[in-house]
Scaffold this motif. Structure first.
Motif, PDB file in Angstrom:
ATOM      1  N   LYS A 153      12.756  -7.163 -20.710  1.00 44.01           N
ATOM      2  CA  LYS A 153      12.436  -8.534 -20.316  1.00 44.01           C
ATOM      3  C   LYS A 153      12.904  -9.523 -21.387  1.00 44.01           C
ATOM      4  N   GLY A 154      12.733  -9.168 -22.665  1.00 39.23           N
ATOM      5  CA  GLY A 154      13.186 -10.042 -23.738  1.00 39.23           C
ATOM      6  C   GLY A 154      14.692 -10.242 -23.726  1.00 39.23           C
ATOM      7  N   LEU A 155      15.439  -9.187 -23.461  1.00 43.27           N
ATOM      8  CA  LEU A 155      16.896  -9.308 -23.393  1.00 43.27           C
ATOM      9  C   LEU A 155      17.307 -10.190 -22.230  1.00 43.27           C
ATOM     10  N   GLN A 156      16.606 -10.087 -21.123  1.00 42.75           N
ATOM     11  CA  GLN A 156      16.891 -10.959 -19.982  1.00 42.75           C
ATOM     12  C   GLN A 156      16.697 -12.429 -20.364  1.00 42.75           C
ATOM     13  N   ASN A 157      15.653 -12.709 -21.139  1.00 46.63           N
ATOM     14  CA  ASN A 157      15.408 -14.079 -21.592  1.00 46.63           C
ATOM     15  C   ASN A 157      16.491 -14.555 -22.561  1.00 46.63           C
ATOM     16  N   VAL A 158      16.946 -13.660 -23.425  1.00 53.18           N
ATOM     17  CA  VAL A 158      18.018 -14.016 -24.363  1.00 53.18           C
ATOM     18  C   VAL A 158      19.295 -14.358 -23.602  1.00 53.18           C
ATOM     19  N   LYS A 159      19.621 -13.570 -22.602  1.00 52.97           N
ATOM     20  CA  LYS A 159      20.824 -13.817 -21.815  1.00 52.97           C
ATOM     21  C   LYS A 159      20.732 -15.166 -21.085  1.00 52.97           C
ATOM     22  N   TYR A 160      19.566 -15.470 -20.553  1.00 50.97           N
ATOM     23  CA  TYR A 160      19.418 -16.746 -19.857  1.00 50.97           C
ATOM     24  C   TYR A 160      19.552 -17.918 -20.824  1.00 50.97           C
ATOM     25  N   ALA A 161      18.892 -17.825 -21.990  1.00 48.70           N
ATOM     26  CA  ALA A 161      18.896 -18.934 -22.941  1.00 48.70           C
ATOM     27  C   ALA A 161      20.270 -19.211 -23.518  1.00 48.70           C
ATOM     28  N   THR A 162      21.136 -18.197 -23.560  1.00 46.64           N
ATOM     29  CA  THR A 162      22.467 -18.370 -24.142  1.00 46.64           C
ATOM     30  C   THR A 162      23.545 -18.497 -23.082  1.00 46.64           C
ATOM     31  N   ASP A 163      23.156 -18.512 -21.807  1.00 45.93           N
ATOM     32  CA  ASP A 163      24.121 -18.657 -20.712  1.00 45.93           C
ATOM     33  C   ASP A 163      24.288 -20.138 -20.369  1.00 45.93           C
ATOM     34  N   THR A 164      25.193 -20.406 -19.452  1.00 45.03           N
ATOM     35  CA  THR A 164      25.485 -21.791 -19.071  1.00 45.03           C
ATOM     36  C   THR A 164      24.244 -22.504 -18.559  1.00 45.03           C
ATOM     37  N   GLU A 165      23.457 -21.853 -17.735  1.00 46.69           N
ATOM     38  CA  GLU A 165      22.264 -22.481 -17.170  1.00 46.69           C
ATOM     39  C   GLU A 165      21.244 -22.806 -18.254  1.00 46.69           C
ATOM     40  N   GLY A 166      21.016 -21.862 -19.169  1.00 42.41           N
ATOM     41  CA  GLY A 166      20.053 -22.092 -20.230  1.00 42.41           C
ATOM     42  C   GLY A 166      20.500 -23.157 -21.210  1.00 42.41           C
ATOM     43  N   ILE A 167      21.774 -23.137 -21.574  1.00 42.69           N
ATOM     44  CA  ILE A 167      22.308 -24.159 -22.486  1.00 42.69           C
ATOM     45  C   ILE A 167      22.257 -25.531 -21.833  1.00 42.69           C
TER      46      ILE A 167
END
Length: 239
Positions: A153-167
């Protein structure tokens, strides 16, 4: 009772020792693939006047993203003043828990192999050794399940935060006006994906090991005797 060290490699040929060696290796792969990660995503800002500007989203273990600056200091981007901006999210607890469990299991496997290969005669001399081994193994199975799930779950959050949508959700410049933001270069997260795989692999390996350790305890032997005892028939003595 002889308690001295006696080197005997035969347990490695049996499931009890061989699986412990496999656990030692999988624990190494688990914490090394997660603990040493560092990566950078390149964010491109497409300004309305046709110019492009770039930002670097740097992140690394233990993934305290809220402490990683996306815009370091006040800066001018696309002719607009942007205050210091950090990425959003903190997966440190899940990542550190995962690595901590892996390191503990790594050390436990070395200690267990030392007992199996040098003190197996002491291990099997009483019920205490196998029972303690089984209880510790059962606890570690549970810890692997919890930490692997938390890190996934933490890795999923990291991917979202560093992806286009999260940025885009983090940087106010990207949410209004004629500026478009997109991650154009992604860090290779293959090792982080591998760490999750090894996390759940350890769950199955340690669960299998728990069965082999259980067979060494008196609980299994008593159950086996109770199941086979009533079925025995006394053979009449020859006349």
């Amino acid at each position: 009772m002889m308690t001295g060290f006696r080197l005997n490699l035969s347990p490695l040929k049996e499931p009890l020792g061989f699986v412990k060696l496999v656990e030692w290796l999988t624990a190494i792969f688990a914490f090394s693939s997660c603990g040493g990660f560092t990566g950078t995503n390149v964010v491109t800002l497409f300004c309305g006047d046709g110019r492009n500007e770039t930002l670097s989203a740097n992140f690394h273990y233990p993934f305290r993203l809220s402490q990683e600056p996306l815009v370091p200091g006040n800066a001018t981007l696309c002719n607009r003043s942007v205050a210091t901006t950090h990425m959003v999210g903190d997966a440190a607890s899940a990542a550190e828990f995962f690595v901590g469990v892996a390191v503990i299991c790594f050390l436990h496997c070395m200690l267990a192999l030392l007992v199996y290969l040098g003190y197996m005669h002491v291990y099997k001399d009483s019920d205490l050794g196998p029972i303690c081994d089984f209880l510790v193994t059962a606890v570690l199975v549970f810890l692997w399940l919890v930490c692997a799930s938390a890190w996934a779950k933490g890795l999923q959050n990291v991917k979202y935060a560093t992806d286009t949508e999260g940025i885009g959700a983090t940087l106010a410049l990207c949410t209004g006006g004629n500026v478009t933001c997109a991650v154009t270069e992604f860090a290779n997260m293959r090792t982080l994906n591998i760490s999750v795989v090894f996390g759940f692999l350890n769950v199955f390996v340690w669960a299998g090991n728990a069965w082999f350790v259980y067979k060494e305890t008196r609980w299994h032997s008593q159950k086996f005797v109770s199941q086979t005892g009533p079925g025995r028939q006394q053979v009449p003595a020859p006349i």
